[in-house]
Motif scaffolding. Structure first.
Motif, short mmCIF file in Angstrom:
data_model
loop_
_atom_site.label_atom_id
_atom_site.label_comp_id
_atom_site.label_asym_id
_atom_site.label_seq_id
_atom_site.Cartn_x
_atom_site.Cartn_y
_atom_site.Cartn_z
N HIS A 58 0.83 -1.20 0.00
CA HIS A 58 0.00 0.00 0.00
C HIS A 58 0.87 1.26 0.00
O HIS A 58 0.59 2.22 -0.74
N GLN A 59 1.94 1.28 0.78
CA GLN A 59 2.78 2.46 0.83
C GLN A 59 3.60 2.62 -0.45
O GLN A 59 3.84 3.75 -0.89
N LEU A 60 4.01 1.52 -1.05
CA LEU A 60 4.72 1.62 -2.33
C LEU A 60 3.82 2.21 -3.41
O LEU A 60 4.27 2.98 -4.27
N PHE A 61 2.55 1.88 -3.36
CA PHE A 61 1.61 2.47 -4.32
C PHE A 61 1.40 3.96 -4.04
O PHE A 61 1.27 4.77 -4.97
N GLU A 62 1.40 4.34 -2.77
CA GLU A 62 1.31 5.76 -2.43
C GLU A 62 2.53 6.52 -2.94
O GLU A 62 2.42 7.68 -3.37
N PHE A 63 3.68 5.89 -2.85
CA PHE A 63 4.89 6.50 -3.40
C PHE A 63 4.74 6.74 -4.90
O PHE A 63 5.11 7.80 -5.42
N TYR A 64 4.17 5.76 -5.58
CA TYR A 64 4.12 5.83 -7.04
C TYR A 64 3.16 6.91 -7.53
O TYR A 64 3.43 7.57 -8.54
N ARG A 65 2.06 7.10 -6.84
CA ARG A 65 1.09 8.09 -7.31
C ARG A 65 1.27 9.45 -6.64
O ARG A 65 0.44 10.35 -6.83
N SER A 66 2.34 9.61 -5.88
CA SER A 66 2.59 10.91 -5.23
C SER A 66 3.04 11.98 -6.22
O SER A 66 2.91 13.17 -5.94
N GLY A 67 3.56 11.57 -7.38
CA GLY A 67 4.04 12.54 -8.36
C GLY A 67 5.50 12.90 -8.19
O GLY A 67 6.07 13.58 -9.06
N GLU A 68 6.14 12.47 -7.10
CA GLU A 68 7.55 12.74 -6.88
C GLU A 68 8.39 11.71 -7.64
O GLU A 68 8.18 10.51 -7.51
N GLU A 69 9.32 12.20 -8.47
CA GLU A 69 10.08 11.32 -9.34
C GLU A 69 10.94 10.33 -8.55
O GLU A 69 11.06 9.16 -8.92
N GLN A 70 11.56 10.79 -7.48
CA GLN A 70 12.41 9.90 -6.68
C GLN A 70 11.60 8.78 -6.01
O GLN A 70 12.06 7.64 -5.94
N LEU A 71 10.40 9.10 -5.52
CA LEU A 71 9.56 8.07 -4.91
C LEU A 71 9.04 7.08 -5.95
O LEU A 71 8.89 5.88 -5.65
N LEU A 72 8.79 7.56 -7.15
CA LEU A 72 8.33 6.67 -8.22
C LEU A 72 9.42 5.64 -8.55
O LEU A 72 9.15 4.45 -8.72
N ARG A 73 10.68 6.10 -8.66
CA ARG A 73 11.78 5.18 -8.96
C ARG A 73 12.06 4.24 -7.79
O ARG A 73 12.50 3.10 -8.01
N PHE A 74 11.80 4.69 -6.59
CA PHE A 74 11.98 3.82 -5.43
C PHE A 74 11.03 2.63 -5.50
O PHE A 74 11.40 1.50 -5.15
N THR A 75 9.81 2.85 -5.95
CA THR A 75 8.86 1.75 -6.11
C THR A 75 9.23 0.85 -7.28
O THR A 75 9.10 -0.38 -7.20
N LEU A 76 9.72 1.46 -8.37
CA LEU A 76 10.04 0.68 -9.56
C LEU A 76 11.17 -0.32 -9.32
O LEU A 76 11.22 -1.36 -9.99
N GLN A 77 12.07 -0.03 -8.40
CA GLN A 77 13.19 -0.95 -8.20
C GLN A 77 12.75 -2.31 -7.66
O GLN A 77 13.47 -3.30 -7.82
N PHE A 78 11.58 -2.38 -7.04
CA PHE A 78 11.07 -3.65 -6.52
C PHE A 78 10.18 -4.38 -7.53
O PHE A 78 9.65 -5.45 -7.22
N LEU A 79 10.01 -3.82 -8.72
CA LEU A 79 9.08 -4.40 -9.68
C LEU A 79 9.47 -5.81 -10.12
O LEU A 79 8.59 -6.69 -10.19
N PRO A 80 10.73 -6.13 -10.46
CA PRO A 80 11.06 -7.52 -10.82
C PRO A 80 10.73 -8.52 -9.73
O PRO A 80 10.19 -9.61 -10.01
N GLU A 81 11.02 -8.18 -8.48
CA GLU A 81 10.72 -9.10 -7.38
C GLU A 81 9.22 -9.26 -7.18
O GLU A 81 8.73 -10.37 -6.89
N LEU A 82 8.46 -8.18 -7.35
CA LEU A 82 7.00 -8.27 -7.23
C LEU A 82 6.41 -9.15 -8.32
O LEU A 82 5.48 -9.94 -8.08
#
Length: 419
Positions: A58-82
């Protein structure tokens, strides 16, 4: 999962909830340096039964839709594992334990297919023409194919590939599963230059697991956990190869090479032509030795460029070559001419001192050769029967004239004598 790692994740969850919106950029900048937090989040994602998995997603999704570029990339780094966790749970048919991961993947997908105004995105890519040079090829080295591509490019037949518009999805099914996952890997590959090394390592590992699980090679790799086969699509494997190709030249040579061999192994079993073509092309372009590039340095792909050919031919006709040809033509003697004409041509070119531009002495200006001088020079030239020996007789002419001049003037001018 240790208690200390659990405490790090819980602190991260509570910190973001109390964070004011004005301090969000500073928080996002400092978040990528917390390596202990990243490793703890990986362990939470790898445990489907963990009680922290749902709040973390839930918090990773909040990071992604926050509009902040750094938070968006922070979520993307876990995408292969997800993606791997979702496919592993789907292969074991325990769909209920992956609900929060599926919701996170669907949320990222639905955000990426629309722009800020809510309109559907259409991605386009123009295939480069072989008739135009690039860092990978030169049209001159292709031969007749370059002429064909050049003719096509002049008629405006350049091929453009479009992706989209993609429909919104409310749930993942067997029909749309790899359509969504392929698009998510495409978004991940678009941000590859910002991904840390731990994310590239995760990408290579999950690519190997997806390709060999349920096959005899799984025992060779010694992968445990999932023993059933994970279905894949051709487009999904091509997107995996894109990330692996980047990992080769950014410090993950061993893991990327293992993943590439596993993808070729699976593509041969599935008879997928696109992954086989891309994978073999990557394998053929790799250097023989391992790339020991720095993980912190500049990330690039080294390409050897062949030198261009000379634009001016060695046999090109220039003004100098025409002038030289004219001089050679005038220097050739004519055997039909009289010896008197030869003497007249040679006399103006004779230099007493054999030094170009040297000043003449007093009384020498305007002095002409007499009749005896002309006859003497003509006698010397008549001895040279071969035209090629004409130039060899000139120093002897100058020597005889200088000696005779000394005898007439009675002056000992050693600087004028030339031997």
């Amino acid at each position: 999962m240790f208690t200390s790692e659990k405490g790090v994740v819980e602190e991260w969850l509570s910190e973001f909830k109390t964070l004011p919106e004005t301090s969000l950029p500073n928080y996002a900048t400092n978040l990528k340096d917390k390596s202990s937090l990243v490793s703890s989040l990986y362990k939470v994602i790898q445990e489907p039964q963990s009680e922290l998995l749902e709040p973390v997603c839930h918090q990773l999704f909040e990071f992604y839709r926050s509009g902040e570029e750094q938070l968006l990339r922070f979520t993307l780094q876990f995408l292969p594992e997800l993606i791997w966790c979702y496919l592993a749970v789907s292969a074991s048919r325990n769909v209920h334990s992956s609900g929060c991961i599926e919701a996170l993947l669907l949320g990222v997908y639905n955000l990426e297919i629309v722009d800020k105004q809510g309109h559907s995105k259409v991605l386009s890519f123009t295939i480069p023409s072989l008739s135009k040079p690039s860092v990978y090829h030169e049209p001159s080295s292709i031969g007749s194919m370059a002429l064909t591509e050049s003719a096509l490019s002049q008629h405006g037949l350049s091929k453009v590939v479009y992706s989209g518009p993609h429909p919104q999805r409310e749930m993942l099914t067997a029909q749309n599963r790899f359509e969504v996952l392929t698009f998510l890997l495409l978004c991940y590959n678009a941000a590859l230059t910002y991904m840390p090394s731990v994310s590239l390592q995760s990408l290579c590992q999950i690519c190997s697991r997806i390709c060999v699980c349920g096959y005899p090679r799984q025992h060779v790799r010694k992968y445990k956990g999932v023993s059933s086969r994970v279905p894949v699509s051709s487009g999904f494997m091509v997107q995996m190869l894109t990330g692996i190709y980047f990992a080769f030249y950014n410090g993950e040579w061993d893991l990327a090479q293992k993943a590439l061999d596993d993808i070729i192994y699976r593509a041969q079993l599935e008879l997928y032509p696109e992954p086989l073509l891309v994978a073999n092309a990557i394998k053929a372009s790799l250097p023989h030795g391992a790339m020991k590039s720095s993980k912190e340095g500049t990330r690039c792909i080294q390409v050897e460029i062949t030198p261009t050919s000379s634009r001016i031919s060695r046999n090109a006709v220039t003004s100098m070559s025409i002038r030289g040809h004219r001089w050679k033509r005038h220097e050739q003697p004519d055997n039909n001419n009289d010896t008197t004409e030869l003497g007249i041509l040679v006399i103006p070119e004779i230099s007493v001192t054999n030094v170009a531009g040297e000043r003449t002495g007093n009384g020498e200006k305007g002095r002409t050769l007499g009749e005896i001088d002309v006859q003497h020079i003509q006698g010397v030239q008549e001895t040279a029967t071969d035209p090629r020996t004409e130039s060899k007789g000139l120093p002897e002419i100058r020597r005889q004239k200088s000696v005779r001049k000394m005898m007439e003037d009675g002056i000992n001018s050693t600087g004028r004598v030339q031997f």
